[in-house]
Design an enzyme around this catalytic site. Structure first.
Site, short mmCIF file in Angstrom:
data_model
loop_
_atom_site.label_atom_id
_atom_site.label_comp_id
_atom_site.label_asym_id
_atom_site.label_seq_id
_atom_site.Cartn_x
_atom_site.Cartn_y
_atom_site.Cartn_z
N LYS A 47 0.03 0.10 0.15
CA LYS A 47 0.17 -0.98 -0.82
C LYS A 47 -1.05 -1.90 -0.78
O LYS A 47 -1.50 -2.40 -1.81
CB LYS A 47 1.45 -1.76 -0.56
N SER A 77 2.57 -2.98 -6.45
CA SER A 77 2.34 -2.94 -5.02
C SER A 77 3.51 -3.62 -4.31
O SER A 77 4.66 -3.35 -4.64
CB SER A 77 1.01 -3.62 -4.67
N SER A 78 3.25 -4.52 -3.37
CA SER A 78 4.32 -5.16 -2.60
C SER A 78 3.72 -6.27 -1.74
O SER A 78 2.54 -6.21 -1.36
CB SER A 78 5.00 -4.13 -1.69
#
Length: 254
Positions: free
Chosen positions: A157, A138-139
């Site tokens: 995300k 993800s981030s």
């Protein structure tokens, strides 16, 4: 530390460059066999040859992960070719940062739905493994707002957190773990921040200053965490979101 990965088989989407390539190489360095996919066939073949040169088996295919049928077939064929599957790392991102319907559609199809498709296709094989692992990349954009122009990217995300957490609880009794890795700003040749460094030095300097450690992450920084989470050494870690950002985010990681 021996991660007990020798002879196991892991599949990485977007595995020819950047974080995905670093993950593939790290698995191979641990003695694991690797399957990977990406859109560019020449890049796929180069990556496969590089992994094989490390003394492991490798399998690759060029495809668009937004094509669920093609991705599902790749997971099936990789497991068949390698005689099983022990883990999946869903790494590919459309890098679609914007506010238009097209931005949201691209981020939805690639960042979110390819992760779901890869996981669903892999679960029967991972169950047979007895120590299966799913990791979604993800981030930190999914946990903090960095500007409305990145809303499509951050939205998808963030959606990965709920999907993986829910999935982890549903597959736990089947011997499968599922986790998220959320990188901060990550610098590697040809990547997003490398392009910013070349095209917008002032903007790059501002974003570099965002990092209290004085640097951005390397692809290897992220890969080391993803590979550890995929290993039996992290056998009681599931449903987690592991932030790898060098303290860049301000919020408590709960």
């Amino acid at each position: 530390m021996d991660l007990h990965l020798k002879g196991k088989h892991f599949l990485i989407t977007g595995g020819t460059r950047g974080i995905g390539r670093a993950i593939a190489e790290t698995f191979a360095d641990e003695g694991a066999d690797v399957s990977l996919c990406a859109r560019d066939d020449a890049a796929v073949q180069e990556a496969v040859a590089s992994l094989q040169a490390k003394g492991v088996r490798a399998f690759g295919r060029a495809l668009d992960v937004a094509d669920e049928a093609a991705l599902t077939a790749f997971v099936r064929d990789a497991a068949g070719h390698m005689g099983g599957l022990d883990g999946v790392v869903a790494n590919t991102s459309a890098m679609a940062s914007g506010t238009t319907a097209e931005d949201f559609e691209a981020a939805f199809r690639v960042d979110l739905m390819h992760t779901r498709a890869a996981a669903e296709a892999a679960i029967p094989h991972l169950e047979r493994s007895g120590a299966g692992s799913i990791v979604a990349i993800s981030s930190i954009s999914g946990i903090e707002d960095y500007g409305y122009d990145g809303v499509s990217y951050g939205t998808m995300k963030a959606a990965l957190f709920f999907y993986i957490k829910s999935l982890s609880r549903h597959v736990a009794a089947r011997g499968i773990r599922a986790n998220v890795v959320s990188p901060g700003t990550t610098l590697f040749p040809g990547g997003f921040w490398d392009k910013v460094r070349q095209e917008d030095p002032e903007g790059f300097a501002q974003n570099l200053a965002f990092n209290p450690m004085g640097r951005m992450a390397t692809a290897e920084d992220i890969a080391n965490v993803a590979v550890f989470l995929s290993s039996p050494r992290a056998g009681f870690v599931s449903g987690a979101n592991v932030v790898v950002d060098g303290t860049a985010t301000i919020r408590m990681q709960t």
